[in-house]
Design a protein around this motif. Sequence first.
Motif, mmCIF file in Angstrom:
data_model
loop_
_atom_site.group_PDB
_atom_site.id
_atom_site.type_symbol
_atom_site.label_atom_id
_atom_site.label_comp_id
_atom_site.label_asym_id
_atom_site.label_seq_id
_atom_site.Cartn_x
_atom_site.Cartn_y
_atom_site.Cartn_z
ATOM 1 N N THR A 46 36.940 87.772 25.764
ATOM 2 C CA THR A 46 37.233 86.653 24.841
ATOM 3 C C THR A 46 37.567 87.166 23.452
ATOM 4 N N ILE A 47 36.746 88.081 22.933
ATOM 5 C CA ILE A 47 36.953 88.510 21.548
ATOM 6 C C ILE A 47 38.195 89.388 21.425
ATOM 7 N N LYS A 48 38.493 90.210 22.439
ATOM 8 C CA LYS A 48 39.731 90.989 22.411
ATOM 9 C C LYS A 48 40.941 90.055 22.310
ATOM 10 N N LYS A 49 40.912 88.976 23.115
ATOM 11 C CA LYS A 49 42.033 88.024 23.109
ATOM 12 C C LYS A 49 42.156 87.336 21.744
ATOM 13 N N GLU A 50 41.000 86.920 21.181
ATOM 14 C CA GLU A 50 41.024 86.175 19.917
ATOM 15 C C GLU A 50 41.371 87.062 18.732
ATOM 16 N N THR A 51 41.131 88.364 18.841
ATOM 17 C CA THR A 51 41.446 89.260 17.709
ATOM 18 C C THR A 51 42.823 89.900 17.818
ATOM 19 N N THR A 52 43.499 89.659 18.928
ATOM 20 C CA THR A 52 44.853 90.219 19.090
ATOM 21 C C THR A 52 45.932 89.140 19.116
ATOM 22 N N THR A 53 45.509 87.880 19.204
ATOM 23 C CA THR A 53 46.475 86.777 19.177
ATOM 24 C C THR A 53 47.166 86.729 17.812
ATOM 25 N N VAL A 54 48.477 86.484 17.822
ATOM 26 C CA VAL A 54 49.247 86.434 16.568
ATOM 27 C C VAL A 54 48.953 85.119 15.844
ATOM 28 N N LYS A 62 54.750 77.341 4.516
ATOM 29 C CA LYS A 62 54.789 75.907 4.204
ATOM 30 C C LYS A 62 53.391 75.332 4.405
ATOM 31 N N TYR A 63 53.193 74.156 3.828
ATOM 32 C CA TYR A 63 51.860 73.548 3.897
ATOM 33 C C TYR A 63 51.449 73.259 5.342
ATOM 34 N N ASP A 64 52.361 72.720 6.143
ATOM 35 C CA ASP A 64 52.026 72.404 7.535
ATOM 36 C C ASP A 64 51.623 73.661 8.302
ATOM 37 N N GLN A 65 52.229 74.804 7.946
ATOM 38 C CA GLN A 65 51.858 76.063 8.592
ATOM 39 C C GLN A 65 50.473 76.521 8.147
ATOM 40 N N ALA A 66 50.135 76.197 6.886
ATOM 41 C CA ALA A 66 48.785 76.514 6.398
ATOM 42 C C ALA A 66 47.738 75.719 7.178
ATOM 43 N N VAL A 67 48.041 74.460 7.439
ATOM 44 C CA VAL A 67 47.138 73.613 8.228
ATOM 45 C C VAL A 67 47.004 74.176 9.643
ATOM 46 N N LEU A 68 48.134 74.600 10.221
ATOM 47 C CA LEU A 68 48.112 75.157 11.578
ATOM 48 C C LEU A 68 47.298 76.451 11.610
ATOM 49 N N LEU A 69 47.474 77.301 10.598
ATOM 50 C CA LEU A 69 46.715 78.557 10.516
ATOM 51 C C LEU A 69 45.223 78.267 10.447
ATOM 52 N N ASN A 70 44.847 77.297 9.626
ATOM 53 C CA ASN A 70 43.436 76.930 9.502
ATOM 54 C C ASN A 70 42.859 76.483 10.851
ATOM 55 N N MET A 71 43.668 75.734 11.597
ATOM 56 C CA MET A 71 43.224 75.275 12.907
ATOM 57 C C MET A 71 43.072 76.452 13.878
ATOM 58 N N GLU A 72 44.010 77.379 13.823
ATOM 59 C CA GLU A 72 43.949 78.548 14.706
ATOM 60 C C GLU A 72 42.697 79.385 14.430
ATOM 61 N N ILE A 73 42.404 79.591 13.124
ATOM 62 C CA ILE A 73 41.224 80.377 12.745
ATOM 63 C C ILE A 73 39.944 79.672 13.191
ATOM 64 N N SER A 74 39.928 78.329 13.009
ATOM 65 C CA SER A 74 38.747 77.552 13.413
ATOM 66 C C SER A 74 38.522 77.653 14.917
ATOM 67 N N MET A 82 39.558 80.094 16.848
ATOM 68 C CA MET A 82 39.159 81.474 17.118
ATOM 69 C C MET A 82 37.663 81.652 16.880
ATOM 70 N N LEU A 83 37.180 81.151 15.729
ATOM 71 C CA LEU A 83 35.760 81.254 15.409
ATOM 72 C C LEU A 83 34.900 80.535 16.438
ATOM 73 N N VAL A 137 34.907 86.323 8.302
ATOM 74 C CA VAL A 137 36.053 85.511 8.735
ATOM 75 C C VAL A 137 35.801 84.034 8.414
ATOM 76 N N ALA A 138 34.570 83.596 8.718
ATOM 77 C CA ALA A 138 34.229 82.192 8.467
ATOM 78 C C ALA A 138 34.282 81.858 6.987
ATOM 79 N N LYS A 139 33.828 82.804 6.150
ATOM 80 C CA LYS A 139 33.845 82.575 4.703
ATOM 81 C C LYS A 139 35.284 82.454 4.194
ATOM 82 N N SER A 140 36.150 83.342 4.681
ATOM 83 C CA SER A 140 37.559 83.264 4.275
ATOM 84 C C SER A 140 38.177 81.954 4.745
ATOM 85 N N ARG A 141 37.844 81.584 5.991
ATOM 86 C CA ARG A 141 38.373 80.316 6.522
ATOM 87 C C ARG A 141 37.878 79.124 5.695
ATOM 88 N N ASN A 142 36.648 79.167 5.231
ATOM 89 C CA ASN A 142 36.081 78.040 4.472
ATOM 90 C C ASN A 142 36.844 77.804 3.174
#
Length: 426
Positions: free
Chosen positions: A98-106, A112-124, A126-127, A159-164
């Motif tokens: 699981t962690i190998k997959k989550e740490t190697t996914t692009v 753009k703002y919508d991409q920032a929202v998508l990135l936040n969702m991806e990180i959440s 992953m966590l 990671v969680a702190k950066s995501r917050n």
Amino acid sequence: MVFGFGKKKTHEQQPTAPVQTERKVSLEEIPGILHEIELPQMAEAVEIAQSTKKEIEAHRKKILSLILHLESDDLKLDDVDKSLRVIVKRGKNAIVSTIKKETTTVLTSATKYDQAVLLNMEISQMLKKMGDVLGQNSRIIHIFAKKYADNLKEEIAKVAKSRNQLQTSINTTENFRTDGKIIADLSQKISEQRTSIAQKNYRLSEIELEVKSLKDTISSLEKQIHDLKSSEEHTKFLEIKNKIDPMSSEKSEIKNVIDFQFSKISRPLGRYSYISSFEKPVRKMMDELLANPYDVISPHNKDSIIHILEAVEKSVISGSISVKDSEKSTEQIQETISKLDEFVSLKEAYSKKVSALEKDLTVFDIKSLESKEHDLYKAKTDIANMERIKQKLEEEINDGNHTLAKNISEIESDVARLTGSKVLLK
């Protein structure tokens, strides 16, 4: 230790800015004002997303390195019970996979703002996935891979702190957008209320003009009716009418005399109607004689009536129709025939007297008076209806103004809170 970094959420409220300046704005200007504030917030979120991604990528490399070491570590399970060894290896493999997959996914690159929202969702996500797999195998990793547990916890926490930080920025922007949507809806409502109140005020002014016109019409009609009733012609008309009205009793007396006479022969006349061979017009007259002889008797109908009565008389004498006393019935039929001239004379004399008087009624145009009285009644009814409509409109306008003032106060407060300026709506 509990691994639950993916479940943490921050809920930042839009800070209330101190009111500094005052400005008057229209409803149409509000979206532009809010957009000017929203753009920097979105830009800031994109910047934070970009720096957050860099930080997280660095942490992911360290996490991946730890996982690769864990993957190659036999955890010294040779002396462990075989059944337990299987469980530990299964848990270890689940964590590594699981962690190998989550740490190697692009991860999304945010420009753009919508991409920032998508990135936040991806990180959440992953966590959450890493936290879930570590939580499910918490005892295994703490007992058999304790040296990895603390390091993993530390890196995932980073990671969680950066995501917050990114979550907080996005929450701020999304809360602002939500408030903006509420303001936009309220703006639409205010616009509709203003239109509705304006339309009702316009209709109210129309009604006031109509009421004034109706009042003028009523005054004019009342004067015309008064003038007509005060005229000599109307006085003469009433005098003649007063002579005609009592004559209805004279008509009733004549009618009663005729009805009484024909009631004496109603039995044979009624029975003859069933066996009569008369043509349809004569049969119809015979039926009318039974129902209302007064209306049938006239110089024109006299011969036909005599013909009908004589036919009835013959049927009584011949026994074609049965009566209690044929002789008496015959006498009464003869008596009725003999009185026809008298009845005709009575009706003609009455008709002449009434006709002479009715002719004199033309001295006054009663239809003109009746028409004006009808118009007056209609105008008064219309003005009463208009007054009711006017009262209802005034109530609706007052209620509308009260609601409008409340909504304007609310939107001024909301816009002031978001812009930091005291706002007065034009």
